[in-house]
Write a protein that holds these residues in place. Structure first.
Motif, PDB file in Angstrom:
ATOM      1  N   ILE A 160       0.778  -1.055   0.113  1.00 57.61           N
ATOM      2  CA  ILE A 160      -0.033   0.387  -0.193  1.00 57.61           C
ATOM      3  C   ILE A 160       1.041   1.436  -0.068  1.00 57.61           C
ATOM      4  N   ILE A 161       1.792   1.003   0.711  1.00 60.95           N
ATOM      5  CA  ILE A 161       2.591   2.782   0.919  1.00 60.95           C
ATOM      6  C   ILE A 161       3.694   2.616  -0.590  1.00 60.95           C
ATOM      7  N   PHE A 163       2.433   2.278  -3.110  1.00 62.47           N
ATOM      8  CA  PHE A 163       1.538   2.232  -3.997  1.00 62.47           C
ATOM      9  C   PHE A 163       1.332   3.578  -4.096  1.00 62.47           C
ATOM     10  N   SER A 164       1.044   3.850  -3.101  1.00 63.89           N
ATOM     11  CA  SER A 164       0.429   5.141  -2.835  1.00 63.89           C
ATOM     12  C   SER A 164       1.512   6.090  -2.779  1.00 63.89           C
ATOM     13  N   VAL A 165       2.988   5.934  -2.471  1.00 64.49           N
ATOM     14  CA  VAL A 165       4.437   6.770  -3.120  1.00 64.49           C
ATOM     15  C   VAL A 165       4.431   6.900  -4.329  1.00 64.49           C
ATOM     16  N   TRP A 167       1.883   6.857  -6.417  1.00 60.53           N
ATOM     17  CA  TRP A 167       0.752   7.507  -7.227  1.00 60.53           C
ATOM     18  C   TRP A 167       1.275   8.893  -6.680  1.00 60.53           C
ATOM     19  N   TRP A 168       2.111   9.253  -4.884  1.00 64.22           N
ATOM     20  CA  TRP A 168       1.893  10.685  -4.752  1.00 64.22           C
ATOM     21  C   TRP A 168       3.628  11.279  -6.131  1.00 64.22           C
TER      22      TRP A 168
ATOM     23  N   PRO B 172       0.351   6.163   3.765  1.00 62.29           N
ATOM     24  CA  PRO B 172      -0.830   6.995   2.463  1.00 62.29           C
ATOM     25  C   PRO B 172      -1.842   7.276   2.990  1.00 62.29           C
ATOM     26  N   PHE B 176      -3.147  10.211   0.474  1.00 58.69           N
ATOM     27  CA  PHE B 176      -3.986  10.490  -0.694  1.00 58.69           C
ATOM     28  C   PHE B 176      -5.225  11.282   0.587  1.00 58.69           C
TER      29      PHE B 176
END
Lengths: 233, 221, 55
Positions: A160-161, A163-165, A167-168, B172, B176
């Motif tokens: 999750i981390i 992916f979110s990084v 994405w960010w 996360p 977001f």
């Protein structure tokens, strides 16, 4: 039993690591050609890439051992998880350090909020969390089980981390250069692979060596430890 | 369900009696948010860019602050041991405690955020998404925090340790949450960020109570 | 390629050797630490055993 086995394995893995390091570095520095774009600076990947792969891999192995120890209540796997953590944390630090040093000539800044480097930094915090939680609990059994739970929760969060990084990161700045495996020259790939094996062998040797001391500590008042040769002499 | 309601009522009652704890979290939140303009300088353009990040980081830190007290009071006076023996499922009881903690620490932040957003002269829409993001995000912070609080039960230096354990896992949510506000300010659709946040909320809602229950059992052995 | 050219790394010496130097020193330090930990544990065991015998 395992203590003796680990003792026999350590020299083998240590020797393998030494040989592989030598071969890998030789190929990396003498056989691999100068890169068109980055001339010599790219040679840092031979230490950066293996250590970052290893840092992630060791975390997952650690979480695996921790889960085993928690579910089956086997003390040995919890000890293995505790033994793996410092080596994993050090690999993560090396990956961060070499990543920063590689970034300077490439992107002009010591620290670039690149998706991979940022996730690596978070991984380092996860390691430090595991180690400090384990260290701050006196009772070894509770320490093992509490840290194990944290490792499992951590390993679930790692994707999750990541992916979110990513994405960010693509939000703020395009994904930085991607080293596509295929376009790399054969010698580079060989060097990279040898260095990966070298780091892997080194990690095993270190972990087995550390787990032996942990076993001695934990089993100190058992009979078999008392009549160990090294203790008696 | 009655167990859940019971636990929430009990904890809210306890929180109301010790109103000081609740207020410290809020004052801390306000203070941290107000510090930034002083540190960074008053020009509105910059502040508007920073606003989502500042409010979110402050919300993260404020929720870390109040985590320590989630279980420690019951731990010290022994009620936690009784709670472990309760026939109903421990995770439901833990969910109740998390909900109560969120109402005391997370919800006020959500209500306060618009007021603080004005300090950074955020537009109406930006504020709306910020509040919505916080509404979705702060429960996740309480839930993940509950795991950390349960693991570090009764340890000296637990406060700092909880933050070290929990903050990496909350990143996360931070990404977001801030991403949603930035998206709306720069005009692109913010629904993706909020949907991801909602997904994390559901994921947390399903797993954290059980994991926290396990953590409590480990700590109370 | 002469040794001096090799070490110069076409001007990137600082970065290349900076990375490898730190990596190497971390490995060496880790090895030293683990061996030290082993020595300490063994010494503790011996002390405990001697203390045990005196009782």
């Amino acid at each position: 039993m395992f203590y003796g086995l680990a003792g026999k394995l350590v020299p083998w893995f240590a020797a393998a690591a030494a040989v592989l390091f030598a071969v890998g570095l030789y190929i990396g520095f003498f056989v691999a050609p100068t890169d068109a774009v980055q001339s010599e600076a790219y040679r840092i990947i031979f230490i950066h890439v293996p250590t970052s792969i290893l840092s992630m891999f060791i975390y997952l192995v650690m979480a695996g051992y921790a889960a085993l120890g928690l579910i089956f209540n086997t003390r040995l796997s919890s000890m293995m998880a505790t033994a793996l953590a410092p080596t994993g944390a050090l690999f993560t630090f090396i990956a961060l350090w070499t990543g920063a040093l590689w970034g300077k000539p490439m992107w002009g800044a010591w620290w670039v909020w690149d998706a991979r480097l940022t996730s690596e930094l978070i991984l380092l915090f996860l390691y430090l969390g595991f180690i400090s939680l384990h260290a701050s609990i006196e009772d070894p059994r509770r320490a093992d089980r509490a840290a194990a739970l944290l490792a499992i929760v951590g390993s679930v969060n790692v994707p999750i981390i990541y992916f979110s990084v990513k994405w960010w990161n693509t939000l703020h700045q395009g994904a930085t250069i991607k080293f596509t495996g295929t376009s790399m020259q054969i010698a580079m790939q060989q060097a990279l692979f040898t260095m990966l094996l070298a780091c892997w062998a080194y990690a095993i040797a270190m972990t087995l060596l550390r787990v032996r001391s942990i076993i001695l500590e934990r089993e100190r008042n058992t009979q078999w430890v008392q009549d160990l040769p090294e203790v008696r002499s | 369900m009655s167990l859940l309601v019971l636990v929430v009522q009990r904890d809210l009652l306890l929180a109301v009696r010790r109103r000081a704890d609740v207020l410290t979290t809020l004052i801390f939140f306000i203070m941290v948010v107000s510090l930034f303009p002083l540190g960074v300088g008053p020009e509105p353009v910059m502040l508007r860019n920073m606003a989502p990040g500042v409010v979110w980081v402050a919300a993260l830190l404020a929720s870390m602050l109040s985590l320590g007290r989630m279980f420690s009071a019951d731990y010290q006076d022994g009620t936690l041991e009784q709670m472990l023996l309760v026939p109903q499922s421990l995770s439901m009881l833990v969910l109740g405690k998390i909900l109560a903690h969120w109402m005391v620490s997370g919800l006020p932040l959500v209500l306060l955020a618009p007021v603080l957003g004005l300090q950074f002269d955020m537009t109406g829409q930006g504020l709306g998404v910020l509040v919505l993001g916080l509404l979705l995000g702060t429960p996740i912070l309480s839930m993940i925090g509950a795991i950390g609080a349960a693991l570090t039960l009764g340890l000296r230096g637990g406060g700092v340790l909880v933050s070290l354990l929990v903050l990496p896992l909350c990143i996360p949510v931070l990404i977001f949450g801030t991403g949603a506000v930035e998206a709306v300010i720069s005009g692109i659709s913010y629904s993706a960020n909020l949907l991801l946040l909602a997904a994390l909320l559901v994921l947390a809602l399903v797993f954290t109570p059980w994991v926290t229950a396990q953590a409590l059992r480990i700590s109370m052995e | 390629m002469s040794w001096s050219e090799f070490f110069a790394m076409k001007g990137y010496a600082l970065y290349v050797w900076g990375s490898y130097g730190v990596a190497l020193s971390i490995f060496v330090i880790e090895i030293a630490l683990v061996r030290h930990k082993r020595k300490i544990t063994l010494r503790q065991l011996r002390l405990m055993r001697d203390a045990g015998e005196e009782e």
